[in-house]
Design a protein around this motif. Structure first.
Motif, mmCIF file in Angstrom:
data_model
loop_
_atom_site.group_PDB
_atom_site.id
_atom_site.type_symbol
_atom_site.label_atom_id
_atom_site.label_comp_id
_atom_site.label_asym_id
_atom_site.label_seq_id
_atom_site.Cartn_x
_atom_site.Cartn_y
_atom_site.Cartn_z
ATOM 1 N N GLU A 180 36.999 13.942 44.247
ATOM 2 C CA GLU A 180 35.967 13.896 43.209
ATOM 3 C C GLU A 180 36.412 13.023 42.041
ATOM 4 O O GLU A 180 35.623 12.251 41.490
ATOM 5 N N GLU A 181 37.686 13.156 41.665
ATOM 6 C CA GLU A 181 38.202 12.354 40.561
ATOM 7 C C GLU A 181 38.231 10.882 40.917
ATOM 8 O O GLU A 181 37.872 10.017 40.101
ATOM 9 N N GLU A 184 34.728 9.472 40.772
ATOM 10 C CA GLU A 184 34.264 9.324 39.395
ATOM 11 C C GLU A 184 34.875 8.094 38.733
ATOM 12 O O GLU A 184 34.168 7.297 38.119
ATOM 13 N N TRP A 185 36.169 7.917 38.881
ATOM 14 C CA TRP A 185 36.856 6.836 38.186
ATOM 15 C C TRP A 185 36.720 5.492 38.879
ATOM 16 O O TRP A 185 37.085 4.451 38.316
ATOM 17 N N SER A 187 33.615 4.706 40.185
ATOM 18 C CA SER A 187 32.161 4.619 40.338
ATOM 19 C C SER A 187 31.610 3.250 39.965
ATOM 20 O O SER A 187 30.490 2.904 40.334
#
Length: 211
Positions: A180-181, A184-185, A187
């Motif tokens: 997930e991290e 997100e980073w 994206s």
């Protein structure tokens, strides 16, 4: 006494509106004048544009790219991406959208991720830039480059340089702890082929190898 009707008086055409022939001729002349004026004006404008382009201000910039110091003179409007591709022949960073929306041109500037297409070269005096060409150690691929191969994390490959550099940046920044991290980073890096699942796995693999 004669009853024959009198002949009509001759018509005075000088007091009437313009004749059909006059309208046609006048229109043709006016149209020609407009075209000629446009051509002349366009030529003058083009000449002005060319003169302006020739007079564009330039700046001498010194920066380190992949460990090599370069000093170049560039137009002040030159982006870092164009500097890399057109002046230094480092074509690994790709020009995708040229608007900072796809991430294909991602590079590291002083260790931080940047969209090279939005970064002005003249602002990088003394900076240290790392591109996809600078991650490998000679013929030895960086662990993340190898992970992309192991995980088959690309298809057309156009976005891959930016994905790898961005993934490397995520790892260095400490933002690769979970899927997930990572998503997100990263994206800001678009993969039109939809290889996101494998890209995340590749970043995870490289993160594990560095521990």
């Amino acid at each position: 006494m004669s009853t024959e009707p009198e002949a009509p008086a001759p018509t005075d055409h000088s007091s009437c509106g313009p004749t059909r022939r006059t309208v046609v001729v006048t229109g043709a002349v006016a149209g020609g004048a407009v075209l000629a004026g446009t051509a002349i004006g366009g030529g003058l404008l083009n000449g002005a544009d060319e003169a302006s382009a020739q007079a564009a201000p330039t700046t001498r910039v010194s920066l380190t790219v992949n460990g090599v110091r370069h000093t170049v003179t560039v137009d002040n409007r030159t982006s870092l991406l164009d500097l890399l591709r057109e002046h230094l022949d480092l074509t690994g960073s790709k020009k995708g959208c040229d608007a900072g929306a796809c991430g294909a041109c991602t590079v590291l500037v002083d260790g931080k991720r940047h969209n090279a297409c939005l970064t002005l070269a003249v602002r990088l005096e003394g900076a240290h830039v790392t591109t996809i060409e600078g991650l490998a150690d000679g013929d030895q691929l960086h662990p993340l480059q190898q992970a992309f191969i192991d995980e088959d994390a690309f298809q057309c490959g156009y976005c891959t340089p930016g994905q790898i550099v961005s993934g490397y940046g995520c790892i260095q920044e400490g933002h690769s702890g979970t899927p997930e991290e990572i998503r997100e980073w990263m994206s800001g890096n678009i993969c039109r082929c939809g290889c996101y699942v494998k890209i995340v796995r590749a970043v995870q693999q490289a993160t594990a190898r560095q521990k």
